[in-house]
Design an enzyme around this catalytic site. Structure first.
Site, PDB file in Angstrom:
ATOM      1  N   GLU A  60       0.830  -1.078  -0.094  1.00 32.57           N
ATOM      2  CA  GLU A  60       0.063  -0.046  -0.098  1.00 32.57           C
ATOM      3  C   GLU A  60       0.819   1.303  -0.187  1.00 32.57           C
ATOM      4  O   GLU A  60       0.563   2.300  -0.687  1.00 32.57           O
ATOM      5  CB  GLU A  60      -0.864  -0.093   1.203  1.00 32.57           C
ATOM      6  CG  GLU A  60      -1.876  -0.861   0.890  1.00 32.57           C
ATOM      7  CD  GLU A  60      -1.705  -2.475   1.243  1.00 32.57           C
ATOM      8  OE1 GLU A  60      -2.469  -3.372   0.983  1.00 32.57           O
ATOM      9  OE2 GLU A  60      -0.683  -2.710   1.758  1.00 32.57           O
ATOM     10  N   HIS A 129     -10.975  -6.661   8.656  1.00 29.56           N
ATOM     11  CA  HIS A 129     -11.529  -6.412   7.256  1.00 29.56           C
ATOM     12  C   HIS A 129     -12.786  -5.245   7.556  1.00 29.56           C
ATOM     13  O   HIS A 129     -13.847  -5.382   6.742  1.00 29.56           O
ATOM     14  CB  HIS A 129     -11.954  -7.502   6.511  1.00 29.56           C
ATOM     15  CG  HIS A 129     -10.851  -7.935   5.985  1.00 29.56           C
ATOM     16  ND1 HIS A 129     -10.147  -9.057   6.719  1.00 29.56           N
ATOM     17  CD2 HIS A 129     -10.189  -8.313   4.752  1.00 29.56           C
ATOM     18  CE1 HIS A 129      -9.144  -9.683   6.240  1.00 29.56           C
ATOM     19  NE2 HIS A 129      -9.141  -9.229   4.790  1.00 29.56           N
TER      20      HIS A 129
END
Length: 338
Positions: A60, A129
């Site tokens: 990322e 998540h």
């Protein structure tokens, strides 16, 4: 106007901007051939080719860093961080580089980068998540932070974000991707194809960044919220029969404090509702600004209803998720307070 899910509206926004501007590029983990883990980019690589829609390594920091470099040199990258829970490795790039470029260069450079990421729970994603880290970005000067709640808003705001000359963090409530969700997990799921807010223009349009929407007018209290909680608030109002006004922020930064204060001055009571944890959540900033602007209109203390100060649990998801029953109880207490 056509019926779209939020997934389709987000895809349409990228399609429209890529068709209008060859400088718009889309990349991230699995967004190319696979079309993204939620299929938000499905078909775009086939239409625009691998030089404009492509996959990135699972890094990322590298994804955002590359996007910032592209943006500074004239491109308009719309990148995807697969889950908001994975945005933390890129935080330094977003805060120290993207958000500071215009200031550091005295306006010589800007970073027109849009960072898309699914946010929130309600899908049994567990602690890695399901997080809602939006408050971390509203603290940063130079960023804009957006959380849409409908397909119509998602498309109009995403186009506006991509066309904006400054960096935008665009959080997409994953529980709303395919339909509205009122917090009643035991009921059959709804779909946007049968909901009026699923009507979306096919072509180009934008919505103003920094403007809230009044989802429901009322007089008994003001509920300030965003994302999935807009529909939870509606359910709580319907089930309690309390005539509350519901404000969907849509944009957290810049914050439309004028719409909020006008409502609170009218109702005299304010609930701030979000899924993220309580302590230092964005609701604290809203409460502070309401207090500063509406003190003499308030008839009760400002109330925050949020997720708990724990990691998002898997087995006890619905004890964490602020559902309509809890919101309804708190709303009754707010309106009954003297």
């Amino acid at each position: 106007m056509v019926q779209m899910t939020m997934i389709e509206a987000i895809r349409s926004a990228m399609d429209v901007t890529m068709e209008r501007d060859e400088n718009v590029v889309v990349f991230g983990e699995d967004v190319g051939y696979f079309g993204g883990v939620f299929r938000c980019t499905a078909g775009l690589q086939k239409k625009y080719g691998t030089s404009r829609v492509f996959d990135a390594p699972i890094n990322e920091s590298g994804i955002v860093g590359a996007g910032i470099g592209m943006a500074v040199y004239g491109l308009r990258p719309c990148i995807e961080v697969q889950f908001a829970d994975y945005i933390y490795p890129a935080y330094d790039q977003i805060v120290s580089e993207a958000a500071r470029i215009r200031y550091r260069s005295a306006g010589d450079f800007t970073a027109p980068i849009t960072i898309r990421s699914p946010v929130g729970g309600g899908i049994f994603g567990g602690q890695t998540h399901s997080q809602s880290p939006e408050a971390l970005f509203t603290h940063v000067s130079g960023l804009k932070t957006i959380v849409p709640s409908t397909p119509y808003d998602a498309k109009g705001l995403l186009i506006a974000s991509i066309e904006d000359d400054d960096p935008v963090v665009f959080f997409e409530p994953k529980r709303l991707y395919n339909g509205p969700f009122d917090g009643h997990h035991e009921r059959p799921a709804q779909n946007w194809t049968t909901h009026p807010l699923g009507n979306v223009p096919e072509g180009h349009y934008t919505l103003p960044i920094g403007k809230a929407a009044i989802r429901r007018e009322g007089s008994a209290a003001t509920i300030v919220t965003y994302g999935t909680m807009c529909f939870v608030a509606e359910a709580a109002v319907q089930e309690t029969g309390i005539d509350a006004e519901i404000i969907d922020l849509r944009t957290l930064l810049p914050l439309d404090i004028e719409t909020i204060t006008q409502s609170v001055m009218k109702t005299g009571r304010c609930m701030v509702l979000h899924e993220a944890t309580l302590t230092s959540g964005f609701g604290a900033e809203i409460a502070a600004q309401v207090q500063e602007n509406c003190f003499y209109s308030l008839e009760a203390p400002i109330l925050r209803v949020t997720g708990w100060d724990t990691p998002y649990p898997h087995a006890q998801e619905w004890d964490y998720f602020p559902g309509p029953a809890r919101v309804g109880r708190e709303l009754k207490e707010l309106t009954e307070a003297i």
